[in-house]
Design a protein around this motif. Sequence first.
Motif, PDB file in Angstrom:
ATOM      1  N   TYR B  36      10.321   0.924   1.357  1.00 23.85           N
ATOM      2  CA  TYR B  36       8.974   0.649   1.814  1.00 23.85           C
ATOM      3  C   TYR B  36       8.324  -0.314   0.832  1.00 23.85           C
ATOM      4  O   TYR B  36       8.591  -0.285  -0.367  1.00 23.85           O
ATOM      5  N   LYS B  38       4.503  -1.814  -0.475  1.00 25.23           N
ATOM      6  CA  LYS B  38       3.095  -1.432  -0.461  1.00 25.23           C
ATOM      7  C   LYS B  38       2.260  -2.447  -1.224  1.00 25.23           C
ATOM      8  O   LYS B  38       2.481  -2.694  -2.415  1.00 25.23           O
ATOM      9  N   GLU B  42      -3.525  -0.715   0.682  1.00 21.98           N
ATOM     10  CA  GLU B  42      -2.929  -0.570   2.011  1.00 21.98           C
ATOM     11  C   GLU B  42      -1.920   0.556   1.987  1.00 21.98           C
ATOM     12  O   GLU B  42      -1.455   0.981   0.930  1.00 21.98           O
ATOM     13  N   GLY B  43      -1.547   1.027   3.182  1.00 27.06           N
ATOM     14  CA  GLY B  43      -0.497   2.025   3.258  1.00 27.06           C
ATOM     15  C   GLY B  43       0.876   1.379   3.137  1.00 27.06           C
ATOM     16  O   GLY B  43       1.041   0.180   3.369  1.00 27.06           O
ATOM     17  N   PRO B  44       1.886   2.169   2.749  1.00 29.23           N
ATOM     18  CA  PRO B  44       3.254   1.630   2.696  1.00 29.23           C
ATOM     19  C   PRO B  44       3.712   1.180   4.081  1.00 29.23           C
ATOM     20  O   PRO B  44       3.366   1.794   5.086  1.00 29.23           O
ATOM     21  N   PHE B  46       7.212   0.054   6.324  1.00 26.56           N
ATOM     22  CA  PHE B  46       8.669   0.116   6.362  1.00 26.56           C
ATOM     23  C   PHE B  46       9.269  -1.277   6.249  1.00 26.56           C
ATOM     24  O   PHE B  46       8.821  -2.233   6.905  1.00 26.56           O
ATOM     25  N   PHE B  89       8.968   1.108  -2.745  1.00 25.21           N
ATOM     26  CA  PHE B  89       9.403   2.495  -2.855  1.00 25.21           C
ATOM     27  C   PHE B  89      10.752   2.667  -2.180  1.00 25.21           C
ATOM     28  O   PHE B  89      10.948   2.229  -1.040  1.00 25.21           O
ATOM     29  N   PHE B 103      10.617  10.359  -1.949  1.00 24.89           N
ATOM     30  CA  PHE B 103      10.326   9.030  -2.451  1.00 24.89           C
ATOM     31  C   PHE B 103      10.587   8.933  -3.944  1.00 24.89           C
ATOM     32  O   PHE B 103      10.409   9.895  -4.695  1.00 24.89           O
TER      33      PHE B 103
END
Lengths: 112, 113
Positions: B36, B38, B42-44, B46, B89, B103
């Motif tokens: 992922y 990031k 912001e959000g992670p 894919f 990640f 994670f």
Amino acid sequence: NAGVTQTPKFQVLKTGQSMTLQCAQDMNHNSMYWYRQDPGMGLRLIYYSASEGTTDKGEVPNGYNVSRLNKREFSLRLESAAPSQTSVYFCASSPGRTDTQYFGPGTRLTVL
Amino acid sequence: DQQVKQNSPSLSVQEGRISILNCDYTNSMFDYFLWYKKYPAEGPTFLISISSIKDKNEDGRFTVFLNKSAKHLSLHIVPSQPGDSAVYFCAASRTGANSKLTFGKGITLSVRP
């Protein structure tokens, strides 16, 4: 198609206050998740819901409760906030058949 | 007990060169691996994944390699671009575990113009 949405974006609480973080997804996913992200700690799973009507504890559930209100919505509640709960909270969802999760934009929570 | 480890907290590379991000895992039951990306605030999102039945998966500039015997995977970005600067990640899961992901702590990649 908004994906995963979270409200609020920011929140400041005093120790002992309660609040609920809201999460909704419009992808018809079965599974939903709540994570927290702290500096140097990565993403840690708080609670998850594999399907509507079920919830299970993750790695760091203490101090939190969750409700899977329906297939779309999964809320996270802090009953009595503590400074240790200062973090960024992410909600995610997945179809349930695959392991790819899709994340919301996050809620930045500060507990004073 | 950290089951997914990203031992290097940061990496800096020159634009146009290759970025290699490493990840190790300890749980031999893991059979699906994801990366992922990031950006701040912001959000992670894919990026790419690989199943344990493969040793390589490629998507444009991104390639993930899996070495099961060494319990090691790596993400290669070629060529690196300034827009690739983000936290990456590594995550892992095992079939039947209700899609729970474990994670790593993340690697901050900086691509210098």
